[in-house]
Design a protein around this motif. Structure first.
Motif, PDB file in Angstrom:
ATOM      1  N   GLU A 206      42.989  53.979  42.102  1.00  0.00           N
ATOM      2  CA  GLU A 206      42.272  53.077  41.202  1.00  0.00           C
ATOM      3  C   GLU A 206      42.474  51.613  41.592  1.00  0.00           C
ATOM      4  N   SER A 207      41.796  50.735  40.882  1.00  0.00           N
ATOM      5  CA  SER A 207      41.819  49.305  41.184  1.00  0.00           C
ATOM      6  C   SER A 207      43.227  48.740  41.077  1.00  0.00           C
ATOM      7  N   GLU A 208      43.426  47.606  41.788  1.00  0.00           N
ATOM      8  CA  GLU A 208      44.698  46.910  41.742  1.00  0.00           C
ATOM      9  C   GLU A 208      44.971  46.348  40.344  1.00  0.00           C
TER      10      GLU A 208
ATOM     11  N   GLY B  67      48.133  40.782  43.557  1.00  0.00           N
ATOM     12  CA  GLY B  67      47.847  42.203  43.393  1.00  0.00           C
ATOM     13  C   GLY B  67      49.074  43.086  43.488  1.00  0.00           C
ATOM     14  N   PHE B  68      49.106  44.104  42.641  1.00  0.00           N
ATOM     15  CA  PHE B  68      50.163  45.110  42.639  1.00  0.00           C
ATOM     16  C   PHE B  68      49.522  46.492  42.608  1.00  0.00           C
ATOM     17  N   ALA B  69      50.109  47.437  43.314  1.00  0.00           N
ATOM     18  CA  ALA B  69      49.666  48.827  43.213  1.00  0.00           C
ATOM     19  C   ALA B  69      50.173  49.381  41.885  1.00  0.00           C
ATOM     20  N   GLY B  70      49.303  49.486  40.913  1.00  0.00           N
ATOM     21  CA  GLY B  70      49.713  49.843  39.556  1.00  0.00           C
ATOM     22  C   GLY B  70      50.430  51.167  39.457  1.00  0.00           C
TER      23      GLY B  70
ATOM     24  N   VAL C  97      42.797  44.200  35.298  1.00  0.00           N
ATOM     25  CA  VAL C  97      42.254  45.245  36.160  1.00  0.00           C
ATOM     26  C   VAL C  97      40.739  45.074  36.143  1.00  0.00           C
ATOM     27  N   ASP C  98      40.152  44.948  37.318  1.00  0.00           N
ATOM     28  CA  ASP C  98      38.707  44.709  37.449  1.00  0.00           C
ATOM     29  C   ASP C  98      38.268  43.483  36.641  1.00  0.00           C
ATOM     30  N   GLY C  99      39.113  42.459  36.638  1.00  0.00           N
ATOM     31  CA  GLY C  99      38.756  41.197  36.008  1.00  0.00           C
ATOM     32  C   GLY C  99      38.935  41.132  34.509  1.00  0.00           C
ATOM     33  N   LYS C 100      39.436  42.196  33.899  1.00  0.00           N
ATOM     34  CA  LYS C 100      39.629  42.223  32.445  1.00  0.00           C
ATOM     35  C   LYS C 100      41.108  42.427  32.111  1.00  0.00           C
ATOM     36  N   PRO C 101      41.585  41.818  31.006  1.00  0.00           N
ATOM     37  CA  PRO C 101      42.982  42.038  30.614  1.00  0.00           C
ATOM     38  C   PRO C 101      43.275  43.526  30.470  1.00  0.00           C
TER      39      PRO C 101
END
Length: 465
Positions: free
Chosen positions: A84-86, A69-72, A114-118
């Motif tokens: 927002e999501s990682e 995980g990265f803080a986008g 992000v959230d399981g999607k490319p």
């Protein structure tokens, strides 16, 4: 240059630095045998700059399953806010490589999600989406990317000059002494790439003092981009250890030629045959009808494409009409193609295409994605590039060029970004969200540049009026 004289680095005889088609268990054994302690989970930002987290080797499986995980919001161009999501990088085991210049380390790239999607803003994902379009037709884009770079040292006053202070010829291209006196750096970079299974086939001193090029064999577009990132990592770190600066700045000095990154390309079919090649081509360039249409697509989208291939303010100090101190220029600004014509934006080596606009500051994933999109548009619309222009454009006057109806590439980042922003084609092909993000970053860069007062302005205008 004393630091060069004491370097005795060599690969261990028989060392193999990249696993091929390994399953997880074999990969773990491979890393143990090579004394790897950490794996860099790696992606690139919108500028093509490598970003990483260092993961203890015991957690390799986590990289490949859960991801890292990265803080986008902390990365340029991912368009993710702090709430927002990682951004999660899910590693691809086939990209696992040792880093010979960093003993104990390996790296792995993969899919940014992000959230399981490319994530559609991730430039490696953007390139993979374009190569998937080729795969649907049974095609692969093979590219050989030629990175030029400058090798500098910093002087006492903070300026930079060639690492080899005897590299001062007016016309230094291919000079033996200029090549030989930095051979320790060049050898170490070359042997690092060779250890990774990257086939280096030639090294040369380029047209400017302190400028070099290392060429390696072509690969599919994604692998080529991955290899460019590895090359930049190796070159930058090895230079640093030797007290040098390896610069990929497009135009580091006004009196020197710039650092280009030309892309040689061809399409291959499922059997690996080059379908850009047709020996019956009456022009003598060995191109198929498909290749001509692909070329026409590049020319049709040339201005917007330039923003993605020459993405910095400094890029346009390279893309100007004129001669260098060594007598020529290798940065074509003319929207044309020709047989072995290095003054046109597209040169035709026999049976393939060379796009000469890009510089060493470009994001190789983004540049190739845009190249594929433009070329496929030419194929899908059955475009015709017109006759080849086998002339030296730099020997013509502006009026003569205009009479031939030859257009000129953007002459500033602002002009190029406007062309990209107005391109409905690239907004559709690469994604409107991505184009908006890229344009936003580059508009900020252009505005910031215009607020800067240069030494040239001060010298010219301080007492002028």
């Amino acid at each position: 240059m004393n630091s060069l004289d004491h370097w005795n680095w060599r690969l261990t005889p028989g060392q193999q630095a990249s696993p091929e088609q390994l399953d997880l268990q074999k990969a773990k054994q491979f890393l143990t045998q090579n004394h790897i302690r950490y794996v860099l989970a790696q992606f690139v930002d919108i500028h093509g700059v490598a970003k990483s987290k260092s993961v203890p080797v015991d957690h390799l499986e986590d990289i490949l399953t859960d991801g890292v995980g990265f803080a986008g919001g902390g990365v340029h161009g991912l368009r993710l806010e702090p709430h927002e999501s990682e951004y999660m990088l899910v590693g691809d085991l086939s990209t696992l490589k040792l880093l010979p210049w960093a003993p104990g380390y390996a790296r792995v790239m993969g899919t940014g999600t992000v959230d399981g999607k490319p994530h559609p803003i991730d430039t490696r994902n953007i390139l993979k989406a374009q190569t998937a379009r080729l795969s649907e037709r049974g095609w692969v884009l093979n590219t050989g990317i030629e990175p030029e770079f400058s090798l500098f040292q910093r002087t006492a006053d903070g300026s930079v000059c060639p690492l080899d202070d005897t590299d001062c010829l007016q016309k230094p291209a291919y000079d033996y002494r200029g090549l030989s006196r930095v051979r320790v750096f060049l050898e170490r970079v070359t042997e690092s790439l060779q250890a990774l299974g990257i086939d280096v086939y030639q090294i040369d001193h380029e047209d400017a003092n302190g400028q070099y090029e290392i060429n390696f064999k072509y690969a599919d577009a994604v692998t080529s981009a991955d290899n460019i990132i590895l090359f930049k990592m190796a070159a930058a770190e090895i230079a640093h250890e030797l007290g040098a600066i390896c610069s990929f700045m497009p135009k580091p000095k006004s009196s020197m030629t710039g650092n280009g990154m030309h892309i040689h390309c061809s399409l291959a079919d499922a059997e690996g045959r080059n379908i850009f090649h047709d020996k019956s081509d009456t022009s003598g360039m060995g191109l198929s009808k498909l290749a001509y249409s692909f070329t026409a697509g590049i020319l049709a989208h040339a201005k917007a494409l330039t923003a993605l291939l020459a993405p910095s303010v400094n890029s346009y100090k390279r893309l100007v009409v004129g001669r260098t101190a060594s007598g020529t220029t290798w940065a074509p600004v003319f929207v044309a193609y020709g047989d072995n014509n290095r003054t046109a934006m597209v040169r035709i080596p026999y049976g393939r295409i060379e796009l000469r606009v890009g510089d060493s500051g470009m994001n190789p994933y983004l540049a190739q994605a845009a190249l594929i999109a433009a070329g496929l548009d030419g194929i899908d619309r059955n475009l015709d590039p017109g006759p080849p222009q086998n002339i030296n454009f730099y020997a013509l006057t502006p009026r003569e060029i205009a009479d031939r109806k030859i257009d000129v590439l953007p002459q500033s980042l602002g002009e190029a970004i406007t062309a990209l922003e107005q391109s409905d084609f690239f907004r559709s092909a690469l994604g409107a969200d991505f184009i908006d993000e890229f344009v936003s970053h580059k508009r900020d860069e252009w505005i910031d540049y215009h607020r800067h007062v240069s030494d040239w302005e001060t010298k010219r205008y301080l007492s002028f009026f």
